[in-house]
Write a protein that holds these residues in place. Structure first.
Motif, mmCIF file in Angstrom:
data_model
loop_
_atom_site.group_PDB
_atom_site.id
_atom_site.type_symbol
_atom_site.label_atom_id
_atom_site.label_comp_id
_atom_site.label_asym_id
_atom_site.label_seq_id
_atom_site.Cartn_x
_atom_site.Cartn_y
_atom_site.Cartn_z
ATOM 1 N N PHE A 167 -69.898 68.268 18.410
ATOM 2 C CA PHE A 167 -69.722 69.682 18.104
ATOM 3 C C PHE A 167 -68.608 70.287 18.946
ATOM 4 O O PHE A 167 -67.801 71.077 18.451
ATOM 5 C CB PHE A 167 -71.034 70.441 18.311
ATOM 6 C CG PHE A 167 -70.962 71.874 17.894
ATOM 7 C CD1 PHE A 167 -70.878 72.196 16.553
ATOM 8 C CD2 PHE A 167 -70.968 72.887 18.830
ATOM 9 C CE1 PHE A 167 -70.802 73.523 16.151
ATOM 10 C CE2 PHE A 167 -70.899 74.205 18.445
ATOM 11 C CZ PHE A 167 -70.814 74.529 17.098
ATOM 12 N N ALA A 168 -68.521 69.914 20.220
ATOM 13 C CA ALA A 168 -67.461 70.428 21.089
ATOM 14 C C ALA A 168 -66.088 69.957 20.611
ATOM 15 O O ALA A 168 -65.128 70.743 20.563
ATOM 16 C CB ALA A 168 -67.700 69.995 22.529
ATOM 17 N N ILE A 169 -65.990 68.693 20.230
ATOM 18 C CA ILE A 169 -64.723 68.170 19.707
ATOM 19 C C ILE A 169 -64.366 68.890 18.410
ATOM 20 O O ILE A 169 -63.206 69.246 18.182
ATOM 21 C CB ILE A 169 -64.822 66.647 19.487
ATOM 22 C CG1 ILE A 169 -64.918 65.939 20.841
ATOM 23 C CG2 ILE A 169 -63.625 66.122 18.702
ATOM 24 C CD1 ILE A 169 -65.246 64.467 20.733
ATOM 25 N N PHE A 170 -65.353 69.122 17.568
ATOM 26 C CA PHE A 170 -65.148 69.848 16.319
ATOM 27 C C PHE A 170 -64.582 71.241 16.580
ATOM 28 O O PHE A 170 -63.614 71.661 15.941
ATOM 29 C CB PHE A 170 -66.479 69.914 15.565
ATOM 30 C CG PHE A 170 -66.494 70.851 14.408
ATOM 31 C CD1 PHE A 170 -65.833 70.525 13.240
ATOM 32 C CD2 PHE A 170 -67.169 72.054 14.488
ATOM 33 C CE1 PHE A 170 -65.840 71.394 12.164
ATOM 34 C CE2 PHE A 170 -67.187 72.919 13.421
ATOM 35 C CZ PHE A 170 -66.523 72.598 12.255
ATOM 36 N N LEU A 171 -65.164 71.961 17.534
ATOM 37 C CA LEU A 171 -64.673 73.306 17.847
ATOM 38 C C LEU A 171 -63.253 73.284 18.405
ATOM 39 O O LEU A 171 -62.427 74.129 18.040
ATOM 40 C CB LEU A 171 -65.611 73.996 18.840
ATOM 41 C CG LEU A 171 -66.892 74.570 18.263
ATOM 42 C CD1 LEU A 171 -67.729 75.194 19.372
ATOM 43 C CD2 LEU A 171 -66.587 75.607 17.206
ATOM 44 N N ILE A 172 -62.968 72.337 19.275
ATOM 45 C CA ILE A 172 -61.625 72.241 19.851
ATOM 46 C C ILE A 172 -60.596 71.979 18.757
ATOM 47 O O ILE A 172 -59.545 72.627 18.700
ATOM 48 C CB ILE A 172 -61.585 71.152 20.939
ATOM 49 C CG1 ILE A 172 -62.388 71.601 22.164
ATOM 50 C CG2 ILE A 172 -60.146 70.828 21.339
ATOM 51 C CD1 ILE A 172 -62.635 70.503 23.177
ATOM 52 N N LEU A 173 -60.891 71.041 17.858
ATOM 53 C CA LEU A 173 -59.971 70.746 16.764
ATOM 54 C C LEU A 173 -59.819 71.929 15.815
ATOM 55 O O LEU A 173 -58.710 72.220 15.348
ATOM 56 C CB LEU A 173 -60.433 69.512 16.000
ATOM 57 C CG LEU A 173 -60.284 68.185 16.715
ATOM 58 C CD1 LEU A 173 -60.897 67.061 15.890
ATOM 59 C CD2 LEU A 173 -58.830 67.895 17.008
ATOM 60 N N PHE A 174 -60.899 72.623 15.542
ATOM 61 C CA PHE A 174 -60.846 73.787 14.664
ATOM 62 C C PHE A 174 -59.915 74.852 15.229
ATOM 63 O O PHE A 174 -59.016 75.339 14.547
ATOM 64 C CB PHE A 174 -62.261 74.350 14.466
ATOM 65 C CG PHE A 174 -62.301 75.623 13.672
ATOM 66 C CD1 PHE A 174 -62.125 75.586 12.305
ATOM 67 C CD2 PHE A 174 -62.518 76.837 14.303
ATOM 68 C CE1 PHE A 174 -62.172 76.764 11.562
ATOM 69 C CE2 PHE A 174 -62.564 78.004 13.566
ATOM 70 C CZ PHE A 174 -62.382 77.974 12.197
ATOM 71 N N PHE A 175 -60.099 75.187 16.498
ATOM 72 C CA PHE A 175 -59.261 76.224 17.095
ATOM 73 C C PHE A 175 -57.822 75.755 17.297
ATOM 74 O O PHE A 175 -56.885 76.549 17.216
ATOM 75 C CB PHE A 175 -59.873 76.724 18.404
ATOM 76 C CG PHE A 175 -61.082 77.581 18.183
ATOM 77 C CD1 PHE A 175 -61.010 78.761 17.456
ATOM 78 C CD2 PHE A 175 -62.319 77.201 18.667
ATOM 79 C CE1 PHE A 175 -62.118 79.549 17.230
ATOM 80 C CE2 PHE A 175 -63.441 77.978 18.453
ATOM 81 C CZ PHE A 175 -63.343 79.157 17.730
ATOM 82 N N ALA A 176 -57.623 74.460 17.528
ATOM 83 C CA ALA A 176 -56.261 73.934 17.640
ATOM 84 C C ALA A 176 -55.526 74.063 16.304
ATOM 85 O O ALA A 176 -54.351 74.466 16.263
ATOM 86 C CB ALA A 176 -56.294 72.486 18.098
#
Length: 108
Positions: A4-13
């Protein structure tokens, strides 16, 4: 939780990259790219939530099996003495007839 953390980082990137290059993209292409990012993010979030709930169910069933409880799997009684568990395919295999029973059909 790490997924989930990786997902959020990629989404905001991805959102940040789109905002940075907003001037170079046409307005229709910008709207398409942003819509694609948002829709694919929603699909990924739903998939992750479903995958997580399936893992929790699998763990509950496996814990009951390991504690030598009798599981009812669509009319088939499963326990450690009568069935083996194959983790790769998530099935219980009968020791005598080698019939496979899907673990997600089981109730504790």
């Amino acid at each position: 939780m790490i997924r989930f953390a990786i997902f959020l980082i990629l989404f905001f990137a991805l959102i940040g990259v789109c905002i940075y290059y907003k001037e170079k993209l046409g307005s229709k292409l910008y709207i398409f790219v942003m819509s694609f990012i948002i829709i694919s993010s929603l699909v990924a979030f739903i998939y992750t939530a479903f995958d997580n709930s399936e893992g929790i169910l699998k763990q509950k069933i496996l814990n009951a099996y390991m504690n030598d409880e009798i599981l009812d799997c669509s009319g088939v009684k499963v326990n450690k003495k009568t069935h083996n568990f194959n983790n790769g395919t998530s099935v219980f295999i009968d020791n005598v007839t080698y019939e496979k029973t899907n673990m997600f059909k089981c109730e504790i």
